[in-house]
Motif scaffolding. Structure first.
Motif, PDB file in Angstrom:
ATOM      1  N   GLU A 113      44.118  33.956  27.682  1.00  0.00           N
ATOM      2  CA  GLU A 113      44.008  32.621  27.193  1.00  0.00           C
ATOM      3  C   GLU A 113      43.836  31.684  28.445  1.00  0.00           C
ATOM      4  OE1 GLU A 113      46.993  31.992  24.244  1.00  0.00           O
ATOM      5  OE2 GLU A 113      48.401  31.505  25.628  1.00  0.00           O
ATOM      6  N   ILE A 114      44.664  31.872  29.434  1.00  0.00           N
ATOM      7  CA  ILE A 114      44.569  31.087  30.506  1.00  0.00           C
ATOM      8  C   ILE A 114      43.435  31.499  31.614  1.00  0.00           C
ATOM      9  CG2 ILE A 114      47.079  30.657  30.446  1.00  0.00           C
ATOM     10  CD1 ILE A 114      47.384  32.715  32.764  1.00  0.00           C
ATOM     11  N   THR A 115      43.191  30.594  32.437  1.00  0.00           N
ATOM     12  CA  THR A 115      41.810  30.773  33.424  1.00  0.00           C
ATOM     13  C   THR A 115      42.196  31.786  34.113  1.00  0.00           C
ATOM     14  OG1 THR A 115      41.894  28.405  33.728  1.00  0.00           O
ATOM     15  CG2 THR A 115      40.792  29.667  35.302  1.00  0.00           C
ATOM     16  N   HIS A 116      41.260  32.874  33.995  1.00  0.00           N
ATOM     17  CA  HIS A 116      41.301  34.047  34.657  1.00  0.00           C
ATOM     18  C   HIS A 116      40.095  34.449  35.246  1.00  0.00           C
ATOM     19  CE1 HIS A 116      39.441  34.643  30.776  1.00  0.00           C
ATOM     20  NE2 HIS A 116      39.015  35.484  31.166  1.00  0.00           N
ATOM     21  N   PRO A 117      40.116  35.521  36.320  1.00  0.00           N
ATOM     22  CA  PRO A 117      38.914  36.106  37.078  1.00  0.00           C
ATOM     23  C   PRO A 117      38.164  36.894  36.201  1.00  0.00           C
ATOM     24  CG  PRO A 117      40.909  36.710  38.530  1.00  0.00           C
ATOM     25  CD  PRO A 117      41.636  36.039  36.973  1.00  0.00           C
ATOM     26  N   ALA A 118      37.029  36.910  35.721  1.00  0.00           N
ATOM     27  CA  ALA A 118      36.190  37.689  34.855  1.00  0.00           C
ATOM     28  C   ALA A 118      36.525  39.197  35.429  1.00  0.00           C
ATOM     29  CB  ALA A 118      34.525  37.417  35.063  1.00  0.00           C
ATOM     30  N   ARG A 119      36.432  39.645  36.475  1.00  0.00           N
ATOM     31  CA  ARG A 119      36.821  40.910  36.889  1.00  0.00           C
ATOM     32  C   ARG A 119      37.840  41.601  36.215  1.00  0.00           C
ATOM     33  NH1 ARG A 119      37.497  43.875  41.515  1.00  0.00           N
ATOM     34  NH2 ARG A 119      39.298  44.664  40.545  1.00  0.00           N
ATOM     35  N   THR A 120      38.978  40.660  35.922  1.00  0.00           N
ATOM     36  CA  THR A 120      40.189  41.399  35.412  1.00  0.00           C
ATOM     37  C   THR A 120      40.330  41.897  33.916  1.00  0.00           C
ATOM     38  OG1 THR A 120      41.389  39.884  37.115  1.00  0.00           O
ATOM     39  CG2 THR A 120      42.772  40.807  35.651  1.00  0.00           C
ATOM     40  N   THR A 121      39.416  41.146  33.210  1.00  0.00           N
ATOM     41  CA  THR A 121      39.362  41.508  31.768  1.00  0.00           C
ATOM     42  C   THR A 121      38.969  43.188  31.494  1.00  0.00           C
ATOM     43  OG1 THR A 121      37.018  41.008  31.659  1.00  0.00           O
ATOM     44  CG2 THR A 121      38.408  39.100  31.253  1.00  0.00           C
ATOM     45  N   LYS A 122      38.391  43.799  32.412  1.00  0.00           N
ATOM     46  CA  LYS A 122      38.247  45.037  32.190  1.00  0.00           C
ATOM     47  C   LYS A 122      39.450  45.844  32.214  1.00  0.00           C
ATOM     48  CE  LYS A 122      37.223  46.159  37.072  1.00  0.00           C
ATOM     49  NZ  LYS A 122      36.398  46.056  38.059  1.00  0.00           N
ATOM     50  N   HIS A 123      40.571  45.575  32.713  1.00  0.00           N
ATOM     51  CA  HIS A 123      41.854  46.229  33.027  1.00  0.00           C
ATOM     52  C   HIS A 123      42.705  46.200  31.639  1.00  0.00           C
ATOM     53  CE1 HIS A 123      41.061  47.470  36.857  1.00  0.00           C
ATOM     54  NE2 HIS A 123      40.891  46.132  37.433  1.00  0.00           N
ATOM     55  N   LEU A 124      42.339  45.523  30.528  1.00  0.00           N
ATOM     56  CA  LEU A 124      42.991  45.642  29.130  1.00  0.00           C
ATOM     57  C   LEU A 124      42.068  46.056  28.290  1.00  0.00           C
ATOM     58  CD1 LEU A 124      45.374  42.571  28.489  1.00  0.00           C
ATOM     59  CD2 LEU A 124      45.774  45.000  28.664  1.00  0.00           C
ATOM     60  N   SER A 125      42.069  47.079  27.626  1.00  0.00           N
ATOM     61  CA  SER A 125      41.285  47.647  26.508  1.00  0.00           C
ATOM     62  C   SER A 125      41.171  46.789  25.183  1.00  0.00           C
ATOM     63  CB  SER A 125      41.368  49.026  26.183  1.00  0.00           C
ATOM     64  OG  SER A 125      41.286  49.790  27.332  1.00  0.00           O
ATOM     65  N   ASP A 126      40.166  46.769  24.449  1.00  0.00           N
ATOM     66  CA  ASP A 126      40.147  46.229  23.134  1.00  0.00           C
ATOM     67  C   ASP A 126      39.666  47.388  22.137  1.00  0.00           C
ATOM     68  OD1 ASP A 126      39.588  44.734  20.794  1.00  0.00           O
ATOM     69  OD2 ASP A 126      38.728  43.155  21.746  1.00  0.00           O
ATOM     70  N   PRO A 127      40.647  47.815  21.142  1.00  0.00           N
ATOM     71  CA  PRO A 127      40.256  48.588  20.313  1.00  0.00           C
ATOM     72  C   PRO A 127      39.318  48.220  19.310  1.00  0.00           C
ATOM     73  CG  PRO A 127      42.592  48.407  20.400  1.00  0.00           C
ATOM     74  CD  PRO A 127      41.976  47.222  21.343  1.00  0.00           C
ATOM     75  N   LEU A 128      39.251  47.099  19.028  1.00  0.00           N
ATOM     76  CA  LEU A 128      38.284  46.353  18.147  1.00  0.00           C
ATOM     77  C   LEU A 128      36.763  46.576  18.851  1.00  0.00           C
ATOM     78  CD1 LEU A 128      40.200  43.836  16.182  1.00  0.00           C
ATOM     79  CD2 LEU A 128      40.079  46.022  15.947  1.00  0.00           C
TER      80      LEU A 128
END
Length: 256
Positions: free
Chosen positions: A146-161
């Protein structure tokens, strides 16, 4: 090797007893959170170790130790009191595709979670629904980024949905929520019941589960996880993920 339910349960229970022992810790990333006594240190060190838990286990443990050393072996204190300058010490850190940019963001996000969301356990526990943690993991990912983040980093947390088996985060939840009798899983979270947990599904556990008739789906994805969960809950509705030790042990140590 298809066994009737009673025989299968007996076989798997014997394998849980064989592998769910303190010896397991020596070659597993769970050794990293085991070094700490403070709840927040345990959950942060475990989260970071689980995040990089793919590839060679020795390398995972070495890099997990390296992350702890870079935080002065006091992960909670580092998360809460770090400055931008402190994050520069991560320069050059890399585990597979997880690098210093990702690690720096993870530290910032963890601080946001402790300051604004009452900590990791609170974020996960409030979204456990229908006896499952999978929606909670998805909601956790939203909060985490939810805070400003590098786009590349989102791949390191999975989303079961979004169809992921979320192996690493399910493993971390096993560590935190399952209190076993042998002292392997840490059981520091009291608000999430072990009956809601999902088995960390990977190549090894998936292949063993298929050979035993616990799983038919070929891909190791979110649908396969739901199928495996249903099978394991029939064997032990209160503690289904104890069978992770059996499936993992049979696959990794016995080449089943």
């Amino acid at each position: 090797m298809k066994l009737k339910k009673a025989a299968l349960k007996e076989f798997l229970d014997s394998k849980v007893a064989q592998y769910n022992t303190l010896d397991f810790i020596d070659s597993d990333p769970i050794q990293i959170p085991h070094r700490y006594a403070l709840k927040e240190d345990i959950e942060i060190s475990g989260f970071l170790a689980a995040t990089i838990a793919w590839g060679n286990r020795k390398s995972i443990i070495n890099n997990g130790n390296k992350m702890m050393e870079l935080m002065g072996n006091s992960p909670y204190d580092f998360v809460m009191s770090h400055t931008d300058e402190d994050l520069e010490r991560f320069d050059g850190f890399v585990h597979r595709t997880f690098n210093s940019t990702d690690l720096s963001f993870f530290i910032k996000s963890l601080k946001n979670i402790y300051v604004n969301h009452n900590g990791l356990e609170a974020v996960i526990s409030k979204n456990v629904t229908n006896g499952s943690t999978q929606k909670a993991i998805s909601a956790f990912k939203k909060v985490f980024f939810e805070i400003t983040h590098p786009a590349r980093t989102t791949k390191h947390l999975s989303d079961p949905l979004k169809g992921s088996a979320a192996k690493r985060i399910n493993m971390w939840l096993r560590w935190n929520c399952r209190k076993d009798t042998t002292g392997v899983d840490l059981g520091i979270w009291k608000s999430v019941d072990a009956s809601c947990l999902s088995c960390p599904l990977d190549v090894h556990s998936g292949n063993v589960a298929r050979k035993l008739g616990l799983l038919k789906r070929k891909q190791n994805d979110g649908k396969a996880l739901a199928e495996l969960d249903a099978s394991l809950r029939k064997l032990d509705p209160k503690d289904p993920v104890k069978y992770d030790f059996a499936l993992f042990g049979l696959g990794v140590f016995e080449g089943f």
